[in-house]
Structures are given as C-alpha cells and as structure tokens.
Write an enzyme that holds these catalytic residues in place. Structure first.
Site, mmCIF file in Angstrom:
data_model
loop_
_atom_site.group_PDB
_atom_site.id
_atom_site.type_symbol
_atom_site.label_atom_id
_atom_site.label_comp_id
_atom_site.label_asym_id
_atom_site.label_seq_id
_atom_site.Cartn_x
_atom_site.Cartn_y
_atom_site.Cartn_z
ATOM 1 N N ASP A 8 0.861 -1.176 0.000
ATOM 2 C CA ASP A 8 0.000 0.000 0.000
ATOM 3 C C ASP A 8 0.905 1.237 0.000
ATOM 4 O O ASP A 8 2.096 1.147 0.340
ATOM 5 C CB ASP A 8 -0.883 -0.024 1.251
ATOM 6 C CG ASP A 8 -1.679 1.252 1.428
ATOM 7 O OD1 ASP A 8 -2.399 1.635 0.488
ATOM 8 O OD2 ASP A 8 -1.568 1.874 2.505
ATOM 9 N N GLY A 43 -5.216 2.710 -3.781
ATOM 10 C CA GLY A 43 -6.438 3.292 -4.283
ATOM 11 C C GLY A 43 -6.160 4.347 -5.334
ATOM 12 O O GLY A 43 -7.062 4.746 -6.068
#
Length: 255
Positions: A8, A43
């Site tokens: 991430d 994201g």
C-alpha cells in the site's frame, strides 16, 4: 521468481510527506535483486503515482483498488465504469453540491469542482487536478473520487448499487465497480501468470487493505495500522515513518 510483495502507499510505503525514503527505495532494490517482484497496491491511479513508482523503482501495480492491474508496465486487467453511470453520478453530485474526479490509468481530471477538493488532495500532499467537466464523455473511466464529508456517500450507495464506495480519507471516497478490490487485483494477476501458489506478502495500514491482507500468504500490518488490520496480520512491523517496510522485509529474510 521467488514471490510477490504488495505495498500500500499512504501510511505504508510512503513517509509522512507522501514520499519514498531513500533507505526504503534501497530496500526495494535489494528485494528485487533477491528474486522478488514488488507491486504497488493502492487506491490511487497509475497516472498519479508515476513519480512514486520511479523513486521506488517499482514497475507493477494494483491500482484504483483493483480496477487496473499492471505487470512490468503492461496492462493485464482493466474494469471500466459505464459512461451513462458516470453521467448519472455527475448529475446527482452537481445537484447536491459535492465534487468528484474521474480517473483512468493515463490521466485524471476534476469533473465537478468543490472547495473540499483542496482538503481531499492536500491530505495526500498534492494539489487538485485541472477541471475538465466532459472528460468522462470521450474517455474510459476506471474510478471516481467522490469529494464529500461523511455520511454523504450513504445516499449514493443506494442510488448506485453496482458501485462500491470506499472512504479512505475524511474528505473523499473511492468509487469503483462492485466486486473489485486490491485482493481481486492480486488474484487476477496471479491467475494471469499461472502463479496461484506463489509466496505472497502484503503491507498495509488502512480499511482498503483488509481484503488484501486476507488474500496473501504473509499479511503484514504497519505499526500505525488500524486495529482490525493488526488482528489479521501475521506480523506487525514498525510505523511507516520508522522504517516499517525495511523491518518487515527483514523479518521475513527477504532482504
């Protein structure tokens, strides 16, 4: 290839200024030299992470929460939100006084601007993109960033049952196709390479990392991760601002 490691970005691979520390970049290179393929799993879109990927020397990624998968620069999966659905979303957002950005893997633009855009992008230490209200009409769209404060998204979840809404900042919500996630992106990539049994590692800190950590062989939570992530992790490393990536990789003897 000995295995695959998924990182991430915000709160994980990146430091407090949303940059890759030099020591972390060196660790990633050592990881590659030792036979492991590093991936960004975020994201964010590939269009807005080019500098990060270059600084980390990472060329593969799961982007926009699984909407797009790139392997060594080649796109191996893409899920697009239908134009008519984006148009309906635009109309509703405009009526309600919110804002949103439309993304694909090459570029992204504000479609409907709002004062909250500065807060949403300032949260990740960047500036809001340029305004282009017609961008989605002639371009494929993989993700929308809905700029709003909670609980605004609850109304939209009912209006758009084929979309998933993932709040990752106090100011914005990632909007993607129903059923996609970082975990699904990893699964599709492994199937693409016929590597379903490969050793996999994932590092994360937030809500959109839960499924990803559940999908890999070795889930690692950052020291600054949310409690639920620490509960499902095999190992909890130090904070992202305290050599968390380096210490996690060392724990598994990957570097």
């Amino acid at each position: 290839m000995k295995g695959f490691v998924f990182f991430d970005l915000d709160g994980t691979l990146l430091n407090g200024e949303s940059k890759v520390d030099v020591a972390t970049a060196k660790a990633i290179q050592t990881l590659k030299n030792n036979g492991y393929e590093p991936f960004i799993a975020t994201g964010r879109s590939s269009a807005e992470t080019r500098d990060i990927m270059e600084s980390a020397n990472i060329h593969s990624g799961i982007f926009m929460n699984g909407q797009v998968v790139l392997y060594q620069g080649k796109r191996v999966y893409s899920s697009e939100i239908p134009t008519e659905m984006v148009k309906k979303f635009h109309q509703m957002v405009k009526e309600d006084g919110y804002g949103f950005t439309a993304y694909n893997d090459k570029e992204f633009y504000l479609v409907e601007s709002t004062d909250g855009a500065k807060d949403a992008y300032g949260f990740i230490h960047t500036n809001p993109p340029a305004l282009n209200a017609d961008f989605y009409i002639d371009n494929p769209i993989n993700m929308l960033l809905f700029i709003c404060l909670p609980p605004a998204e609850e109304k939209y979840k009912v209006a758009f049952p084929n979309l998933d809404f993932l709040r990752n900042t106090p100011y914005s919500v990632d909007v993607i196709s129903k059923g996609n996630s970082k975990a699904e992106g990893i699964k599709r990539f492994l199937e693409y390479l016929n590597q379903e049994d490969a050793e996999t590692y994932a590092f994360g800190d937030g809500p959109n990392d839960i499924e990803m950590l559940q999908a890999v062989t070795h889930p690692v939570a950052m020291g600054n991760a949310i409690p639920v992530l620490k509960e499902i992790a095999e190992f909890i490393t130090t904070d992202n601002t305290d050599n968390g990536i380096i210490n996690g990789l060392k724990h598994y003897d990957l570097i």
